[in-house]
Scaffold this active site. Structure first.
Site, PDB file in Angstrom:
ATOM      1  N   ASN A 291     -15.742  16.589  35.940  1.00 37.44           N
ATOM      2  CA  ASN A 291     -15.684  17.304  37.223  1.00 37.44           C
ATOM      3  C   ASN A 291     -15.512  18.807  37.008  1.00 37.44           C
ATOM      4  OD1 ASN A 291     -15.828  17.220  40.055  1.00 37.44           O
ATOM      5  ND2 ASN A 291     -13.605  17.433  40.221  1.00 37.44           N
TER       6      ASN A 291
ATOM      7  N   TYR B 146     -10.096  22.821  38.418  1.00 34.53           N
ATOM      8  CA  TYR B 146      -9.641  23.839  39.382  1.00 34.53           C
ATOM      9  C   TYR B 146      -8.229  24.355  39.043  1.00 34.53           C
ATOM     10  CZ  TYR B 146      -7.978  25.488  44.014  1.00 34.53           C
ATOM     11  OH  TYR B 146      -7.423  26.194  45.055  1.00 34.53           O
ATOM     12  N   ILE B 147      -7.252  23.490  39.057  1.00 35.22           N
ATOM     13  CA  ILE B 147      -5.874  23.962  38.832  1.00 35.22           C
ATOM     14  C   ILE B 147      -5.666  24.283  37.345  1.00 35.22           C
ATOM     15  CG2 ILE B 147      -3.431  23.427  39.142  1.00 35.22           C
ATOM     16  CD1 ILE B 147      -4.305  21.413  41.357  1.00 35.22           C
TER      17      ILE B 147
ATOM     18  N   TYR C 232      -5.400   6.321  44.605  1.00 35.56           N
ATOM     19  CA  TYR C 232      -5.174   7.621  43.949  1.00 35.56           C
ATOM     20  C   TYR C 232      -3.675   7.919  43.868  1.00 35.56           C
ATOM     21  CZ  TYR C 232      -4.453  12.621  43.521  1.00 35.56           C
ATOM     22  OH  TYR C 232      -3.961  13.847  43.141  1.00 35.56           O
TER      23      TYR C 232
ATOM     24  N   LEU D 248      -9.685  20.519  53.546  1.00 37.56           N
ATOM     25  CA  LEU D 248      -9.892  21.474  54.634  1.00 37.56           C
ATOM     26  C   LEU D 248     -10.485  22.812  54.172  1.00 37.56           C
ATOM     27  CD1 LEU D 248      -9.479  22.197  57.626  1.00 37.56           C
ATOM     28  CD2 LEU D 248      -7.195  23.012  57.014  1.00 37.56           C
TER      29      LEU D 248
ATOM     30  N   ASP E 119     -11.186  18.335  27.836  1.00 38.68           N
ATOM     31  CA  ASP E 119     -11.727  17.943  29.144  1.00 38.68           C
ATOM     32  C   ASP E 119     -13.043  17.209  28.896  1.00 38.68           C
ATOM     33  OD1 ASP E 119     -11.258  19.347  32.289  1.00 38.68           O
ATOM     34  OD2 ASP E 119     -13.018  18.098  31.871  1.00 38.68           O
ATOM     35  N   ASN E 120     -13.277  16.156  29.648  1.00 43.16           N
ATOM     36  CA  ASN E 120     -14.551  15.426  29.456  1.00 43.16           C
ATOM     37  C   ASN E 120     -15.669  15.982  30.341  1.00 43.16           C
ATOM     38  OD1 ASN E 120     -13.927  14.488  31.981  1.00 43.16           O
ATOM     39  ND2 ASN E 120     -13.870  12.307  31.425  1.00 43.16           N
TER      40      ASN E 120
HETATM   41  P1  NAD Z   1     -10.271  18.887  39.009  1.00 45.61           P
HETATM   42  O1  NAD Z   1     -11.125  17.689  39.196  1.00 45.61           O
HETATM   43  O2  NAD Z   1     -10.843  20.229  39.314  1.00 45.61           O
HETATM   44  O3  NAD Z   1      -9.729  18.921  37.502  1.00 45.61           O
HETATM   45  C1  NAD Z   1      -9.472  17.751  36.769  1.00 45.61           C
HETATM   46  C2  NAD Z   1     -10.139  17.920  35.417  1.00 45.61           C
HETATM   47  O4  NAD Z   1      -9.896  16.738  34.636  1.00 45.61           O
HETATM   48  C3  NAD Z   1     -11.662  18.077  35.513  1.00 45.61           C
HETATM   49  O5  NAD Z   1     -12.050  19.199  34.743  1.00 45.61           O
HETATM   50  C4  NAD Z   1     -12.221  16.783  34.916  1.00 45.61           C
HETATM   51  O6  NAD Z   1     -13.445  17.000  34.250  1.00 45.61           O
HETATM   52  C5  NAD Z   1     -11.100  16.368  33.986  1.00 45.61           C
HETATM   53  N1  NAD Z   1     -10.983  14.934  33.699  1.00 45.61           N
HETATM   54  C6  NAD Z   1     -10.961  13.899  34.586  1.00 45.61           C
HETATM   55  N2  NAD Z   1     -10.815  12.732  33.938  1.00 45.61           N
HETATM   56  C7  NAD Z   1     -10.731  13.047  32.603  1.00 45.61           C
HETATM   57  C8  NAD Z   1     -10.593  12.266  31.430  1.00 45.61           C
HETATM   58  N3  NAD Z   1     -10.510  10.937  31.463  1.00 45.61           N
HETATM   59  N4  NAD Z   1     -10.546  12.903  30.240  1.00 45.61           N
HETATM   60  C9  NAD Z   1     -10.639  14.264  30.171  1.00 45.61           C
HETATM   61  N5  NAD Z   1     -10.795  15.030  31.249  1.00 45.61           N
HETATM   62  C10 NAD Z   1     -10.834  14.433  32.460  1.00 45.61           C
HETATM   63  O7  NAD Z   1      -8.934  18.642  39.831  1.00 45.61           O
HETATM   64  P2  NAD Z   1      -7.745  19.654  40.185  1.00 45.61           P
HETATM   65  O8  NAD Z   1      -7.808  19.930  41.641  1.00 45.61           O
HETATM   66  O9  NAD Z   1      -7.731  20.780  39.234  1.00 45.61           O
HETATM   67  O10 NAD Z   1      -6.509  18.714  39.943  1.00 45.61           O
HETATM   68  C11 NAD Z   1      -5.839  18.673  38.693  1.00 45.61           C
HETATM   69  C12 NAD Z   1      -4.768  17.592  38.751  1.00 45.61           C
HETATM   70  O11 NAD Z   1      -3.863  17.893  39.805  1.00 45.61           O
HETATM   71  C13 NAD Z   1      -5.327  16.206  39.034  1.00 45.61           C
HETATM   72  O12 NAD Z   1      -4.655  15.271  38.228  1.00 45.61           O
HETATM   73  C14 NAD Z   1      -5.005  15.984  40.497  1.00 45.61           C
HETATM   74  O13 NAD Z   1      -4.806  14.634  40.796  1.00 45.61           O
HETATM   75  C15 NAD Z   1      -3.712  16.772  40.657  1.00 45.61           C
HETATM   76  N6  NAD Z   1      -3.508  17.236  42.030  1.00 45.61           N
HETATM   77  C16 NAD Z   1      -4.492  17.972  42.643  1.00 45.61           C
HETATM   78  C17 NAD Z   1      -4.304  18.372  43.968  1.00 45.61           C
HETATM   79  C18 NAD Z   1      -5.367  19.169  44.681  1.00 45.61           C
HETATM   80  O14 NAD Z   1      -5.317  19.282  45.911  1.00 45.61           O
HETATM   81  N7  NAD Z   1      -6.342  19.762  43.992  1.00 45.61           N
HETATM   82  C19 NAD Z   1      -3.130  18.034  44.649  1.00 45.61           C
HETATM   83  C20 NAD Z   1      -2.148  17.308  43.983  1.00 45.61           C
HETATM   84  C21 NAD Z   1      -2.353  16.906  42.665  1.00 45.61           C
HETATM   85  N1  UDP Z   2      -8.730  18.410  57.947  1.00 46.14           N
HETATM   86  C1  UDP Z   2      -9.605  18.651  58.997  1.00 46.14           C
HETATM   87  N2  UDP Z   2     -10.942  18.706  58.722  1.00 46.14           N
HETATM   88  C2  UDP Z   2     -11.452  18.549  57.470  1.00 46.14           C
HETATM   89  C3  UDP Z   2     -10.547  18.315  56.398  1.00 46.14           C
HETATM   90  C4  UDP Z   2      -9.192  18.247  56.678  1.00 46.14           C
HETATM   91  O1  UDP Z   2      -9.182  18.808  60.141  1.00 46.14           O
HETATM   92  O2  UDP Z   2     -12.686  18.598  57.280  1.00 46.14           O
HETATM   93  C5  UDP Z   2      -7.267  18.382  58.207  1.00 46.14           C
HETATM   94  C6  UDP Z   2      -6.571  17.090  57.830  1.00 46.14           C
HETATM   95  O3  UDP Z   2      -6.619  16.173  58.898  1.00 46.14           O
HETATM   96  C7  UDP Z   2      -5.158  17.574  57.489  1.00 46.14           C
HETATM   97  C8  UDP Z   2      -5.383  18.983  56.928  1.00 46.14           C
HETATM   98  O4  UDP Z   2      -6.684  19.384  57.401  1.00 46.14           O
HETATM   99  O5  UDP Z   2      -4.397  17.713  58.684  1.00 46.14           O
HETATM  100  C9  UDP Z   2      -5.375  19.037  55.413  1.00 46.14           C
HETATM  101  O6  UDP Z   2      -6.289  18.073  54.898  1.00 46.14           O
HETATM  102  P1  UDP Z   2      -6.685  18.048  53.361  1.00 46.14           P
HETATM  103  O7  UDP Z   2      -7.672  16.921  53.191  1.00 46.14           O
HETATM  104  O8  UDP Z   2      -7.123  19.397  52.920  1.00 46.14           O
HETATM  105  O9  UDP Z   2      -5.315  17.744  52.609  1.00 46.14           O
HETATM  106  P2  UDP Z   2      -4.318  16.464  52.702  1.00 46.14           P
HETATM  107  O10 UDP Z   2      -4.824  15.537  53.732  1.00 46.14           O
HETATM  108  O11 UDP Z   2      -4.377  15.898  51.337  1.00 46.14           O
HETATM  109  O12 UDP Z   2      -2.989  17.049  53.035  1.00 46.14           O
END
Ligand code: NAD
Ligand code: UDP
Length: 344
Positions: free
Chosen positions: A35, A11-12, A154, A205, A31-32
């Site tokens: 996800n 995603y990111i 995590y 959310l 990427d493996n």
């Molecule tokens: P995502 O799951 O969409 O992307 C992660 C990617 O890493 C996936 O494409 C997956 O296939 C790949 N991957 C996982 N394990 C691997 C491995 N061992 N080798 C190679 N590829 C691997 O997640 P995202 O939402 O894009 O998040 C990206 C990063 O940002 C993550 O590390 C996550 O912890 C961090 N992050 C995400 C959020 C969020 O809300 N999405 C918030 C804070 C931090």
């Molecule tokens: N939340 C909610 N219903 C859901 C998912 C999340 O009310 O189905 C609320 C949750 O309690 C929090 C906010 O939405 O107050 C953001 O939650 P999220 O899981 O998206 O992010 P994080 O908890 O990691 O900040």
């Protein structure tokens, strides 16, 4: 520059690849696909106007725990900087399967850093999270806010990797390490071609609201309306994923030629409640979104948002997009792709 983007089809990562390419960089994705889907590469090419056979984006199906696979990439590609997005990210799953999380996230980050060291690549940007602050005493959270007890594996993996990279810098000061602590990334690219594609029931959310809006789920459960916030529901710092992606491009400028270890919060600095998000999403999709008040979710805190002024001061970056933009772009992605990337 040539950037190795670990986890770049996620995603990111996918949104960041778009911004990197648009800023003139070349990307090599490892990427493996645990996800994500390979079709994302075609979408990135489409958005950035690159041809099918462009050398500006390359894809390796590789696991960052596999040192030999990483060696092959570093031997074939002249990498300047690594951005590590690769990791598992589901809080609940990490409580049930902590070993998988430590093995994949921490083990993978260590193998990746070892491969970088073997090939003399010493510049890394790492995806960390606001979760490392635990339950902070003071809001907004600054980069100086002390790291408190972290409640799940995590979050522990992220704090550990931050420490590992800082220790590596201490051992070899030629390294440059940027730790980016993301707040709540939501939304999608404005093209509607890439976005978040959660498997199963969404934990977060906005992906949940999106599935209610598109008719895949009946109603949103609002986890608690008795918090000490202005409307009783939880408050978070939601940031558009494209703004977040641009934060990585800005961090590249800081990284080189020499920066040591730097830490930045990436958020908007503004809190929005669950009800604010629900209402903004209703505005975006033009329909009412049914919801029910449910008990609080274990481990949730009332209010969480950041002070993002350090990123503005030092990187010249700030989030530009509004909650309305985030919901509009999330809805565009969800309505154009009700089944995400599907089974391709
Ligand atoms: P995502 O799951 O969409 O992307 C992660 C990617 O890493 C996936 O494409 C997956 O296939 C790949 N991957 C996982 N394990 C691997 C491995 N061992 N080798 C190679 N590829 C691997 O997640 P995202 O939402 O894009 O998040 C990206 C990063 O940002 C993550 O590390 C996550 O912890 C961090 N992050 C995400 C959020 C969020 O809300 N999405 C918030 C804070 C931090
Ligand atoms: N939340 C909610 N219903 C859901 C998912 C999340 O009310 O189905 C609320 C949750 O309690 C929090 C906010 O939405 O107050 C953001 O939650 P999220 O899981 O998206 O992010 P994080 O908890 O990691 O900040």
């Amino acid at each position: 520059m040539s950037i190795l983007v670990a986890g770049g089809t996620g995603y990111i990562g996918s949104h960041t690849c778009v911004e990197l390419i648009e800023a003139g960089h070349d990307v090599v994705i490892a990427d493996n696909l645990s996800n994500s889907k390979e079709v994302v590469i075609d979408k990135i090419k489409h958005i950035t106007g690159l041809s099918e056979d462009t050398p500006r984006i390359k894809f390796y199906e590789a696991d960052i725990r596999d040192g030999a696979a990483l060696d092959e990439i570093f031997e074939k590609e002249a990498i300047d900087v690594v951005i590590n997005f690769a990791g598992k990210k589901a809080v609940g799953e990490s409580v049930e399967c902590p070993l998988d999380y430590y093995e994949n996230n921490v083990g993978g980050a260590v193998e990746l850093a070892k491969a970088m060291a073997r090939h003399g690549v010493k510049n890394i940007i790492f995806s960390s999270t606001a979760t490392v602050y635990g339950e902070p005493d003071v809001i907004p959270v600054t980069e100086e806010t002390p790291i408190k007890k972290i409640f799940h594996p995590y979050g522990q993996t992220k704090a550990m990797i931050e420490q590992i990279l800082q220790d590596q810098y201490a051992a070899d000061p030629e390294w440059n390490v940027v730790l980016l602590r993301y707040f709540n990334p939501i939304g999608a690219h404005e093209s509607g071609l890439i976005g978040e594609d959660p498997k199963g029931i969404p934990n977060n959310l906005v992906p949940y609201i999106a599935q209610v809006a598109v008719g895949k789920r009946e109603f949103l459960g609002v986890f608690g309306d008795d918090y000490e916030t202005y409307d009783g529901t939880g408050v978070r710092d939601y940031i558009h994923v494209v703004d977040l992606a641009k934060g990585h491009v800005a961090a590249l400028k800081k990284l080189l030629p020499k920066s040591g270890v730097s830490i930045y919060n990436l958020g908007t600095g503004k809190g929005s409640s669950v009800m604010d998000v629900l209402r903004a999403y209703e505005g975006a999709c033009g329909k009412e979104i049914p919801y029910r008040i449910m008990p609080r979710r274990a481990g949730d805190i009332a209010i969480y948002y950041c002070d993002a002024s350090k990123a503005l001061r030092e990187l010249g970056w700030k989030a530009e997009k509004t909650l309305e933009d985030m919901c509009a772009d999330s809805w565009k992605w969800q309505s154009m792709n009700p089944d995400g990337y599907g089974d391709v």
